[in-house]
Design a protein around this motif. Sequence first.
Motif, short mmCIF file in Angstrom:
data_model
loop_
_atom_site.label_atom_id
_atom_site.label_comp_id
_atom_site.label_asym_id
_atom_site.label_seq_id
_atom_site.Cartn_x
_atom_site.Cartn_y
_atom_site.Cartn_z
N VAL A 74 -6.99 -38.84 18.33
CA VAL A 74 -5.32 -39.29 17.76
C VAL A 74 -4.98 -38.21 17.13
N SER A 75 -3.75 -37.51 17.27
CA SER A 75 -3.32 -36.70 15.95
C SER A 75 -2.58 -37.06 15.13
N VAL A 76 -2.63 -37.36 13.53
CA VAL A 76 -1.56 -37.77 13.17
C VAL A 76 -1.56 -37.39 12.05
N ASP A 77 -0.65 -36.38 11.97
CA ASP A 77 -0.47 -35.78 10.73
C ASP A 77 -1.76 -34.53 10.11
N ASP A 78 -1.88 -34.68 9.11
CA ASP A 78 -2.98 -34.48 8.85
C ASP A 78 -4.32 -34.58 9.27
N PHE A 79 -4.48 -36.49 10.57
CA PHE A 79 -5.59 -36.82 10.05
C PHE A 79 -5.75 -36.98 11.92
N GLU A 107 3.03 -43.35 13.89
CA GLU A 107 3.15 -44.36 13.05
C GLU A 107 2.61 -45.89 12.29
N ARG A 108 1.82 -46.66 13.96
CA ARG A 108 1.29 -47.81 14.01
C ARG A 108 -0.21 -47.63 12.87
N LEU A 109 -1.39 -46.40 13.61
CA LEU A 109 -2.00 -46.36 13.14
C LEU A 109 -1.57 -46.35 11.60
N SER A 110 -0.67 -45.85 11.23
CA SER A 110 -0.75 -44.94 9.79
C SER A 110 -0.85 -46.00 8.93
N VAL A 111 0.58 -47.16 9.88
CA VAL A 111 0.55 -48.46 8.47
C VAL A 111 -0.75 -49.16 8.83
N ASP A 112 -1.62 -49.41 10.13
CA ASP A 112 -2.51 -50.24 9.90
C ASP A 112 -3.57 -49.70 8.78
N TYR A 113 -3.71 -48.46 8.47
CA TYR A 113 -4.64 -48.18 7.94
C TYR A 113 -4.61 -48.37 6.91
N ALA A 114 -3.04 -48.13 6.02
CA ALA A 114 -2.72 -48.63 4.75
C ALA A 114 -3.12 -49.23 4.21
N ASP A 115 -2.53 -50.20 5.03
CA ASP A 115 -3.12 -51.89 5.20
C ASP A 115 -2.35 -52.26 3.79
N LEU A 121 -6.62 -50.74 23.59
CA LEU A 121 -7.82 -49.82 22.88
C LEU A 121 -7.29 -50.24 21.31
N GLY A 122 -8.70 -49.68 21.55
CA GLY A 122 -9.10 -50.83 19.95
C GLY A 122 -9.05 -49.34 19.11
N PHE A 123 -8.65 -49.31 17.65
CA PHE A 123 -8.37 -47.92 16.88
C PHE A 123 -9.70 -48.10 15.74
N PHE A 124 -10.36 -47.51 15.37
CA PHE A 124 -11.87 -48.06 14.20
C PHE A 124 -11.12 -47.62 13.58
N LYS A 125 -11.48 -48.26 11.40
CA LYS A 125 -11.29 -47.58 10.57
C LYS A 125 -12.13 -46.67 9.57
N VAL A 126 -11.40 -45.43 10.24
CA VAL A 126 -11.98 -43.87 9.79
C VAL A 126 -10.56 -43.30 10.66
N ARG A 127 -10.47 -42.41 9.95
CA ARG A 127 -10.01 -41.20 9.68
C ARG A 127 -10.44 -40.14 9.79
N SER A 128 -10.13 -39.07 10.07
CA SER A 128 -11.07 -37.45 9.19
C SER A 128 -9.69 -36.02 9.34
N ASN A 129 -10.68 -35.50 8.92
CA ASN A 129 -9.24 -33.77 8.91
C ASN A 129 -10.30 -33.30 10.02
N GLU A 130 -11.44 -33.26 10.04
CA GLU A 130 -12.31 -32.46 11.41
C GLU A 130 -12.81 -33.72 12.70
N LEU A 131 -13.01 -33.55 13.62
CA LEU A 131 -13.29 -34.28 14.98
C LEU A 131 -15.02 -34.75 13.85
N LEU A 132 -15.13 -36.37 14.35
CA LEU A 132 -16.50 -36.57 14.58
C LEU A 132 -16.87 -36.76 16.16
N ASP A 133 -18.13 -36.91 15.41
CA ASP A 133 -19.03 -37.21 16.34
C ASP A 133 -18.68 -38.12 16.62
N ILE A 134 -19.18 -38.74 18.34
CA ILE A 134 -18.71 -40.39 18.80
C ILE A 134 -19.96 -41.34 18.18
N ASN A 135 -20.67 -41.02 17.73
CA ASN A 135 -21.58 -41.53 16.83
C ASN A 135 -21.69 -42.35 16.65
#
Length: 195
Positions: free
Chosen positions: A21-26, A143-151, A38-52
Amino acid sequence: MKFPKDPKARASFSQGIIYAVSVDDFIFYCQVAVNQSLGFFKVRSNELLDINDVLSYPIMSRFGISRHSLGRALKEGHWKKLGKGKLNEDLSQSVPSVQWPVGELKVSVWLDGVVIKETSAFDPQIQSYEIIMAYDAISHVPERLSVDYADDPEQFESGGTVWRQRKLKEYLATKFPTAPYHKLPDEWVHTQREI
């Protein structure tokens, strides 16, 4: 950041499918759970990560999205289907969610499409349960992901748990003290703690 548009993209709610999911620069990541939430993982990255790599992170939040909005998000490049992975253990079982009717203090707890309990919105056992809502994949999820990630416990306007909804109602009552529809009932129990 957006992914390339894909007019032929089709959404899948098959258990184990992983999306980016693209959210701003993440880029955030999620996996389709056993009940098609949908279960959202506690990770964000600038480039696509490998599924594993994605699967090595814990689940941050879990909620439902509007089915048709996912297809639109894929076609417009806001989301990208990455493939299928081993289902995260936390997503292998259904979890309860709460329906909170407007103007009521009595709520219904749902599991697998069945009401399993009717209780008060202040029941301590349900404060971490997700409020039933169909999030739009483009308009609401980022917006929901940004809020959840910031906790941040003070960020409660983007949906989420029963506790967040209580905080929102308290905030609106304070912000609009003369609005009768934001007035809290006499039996309201104020949030005094973080969960």
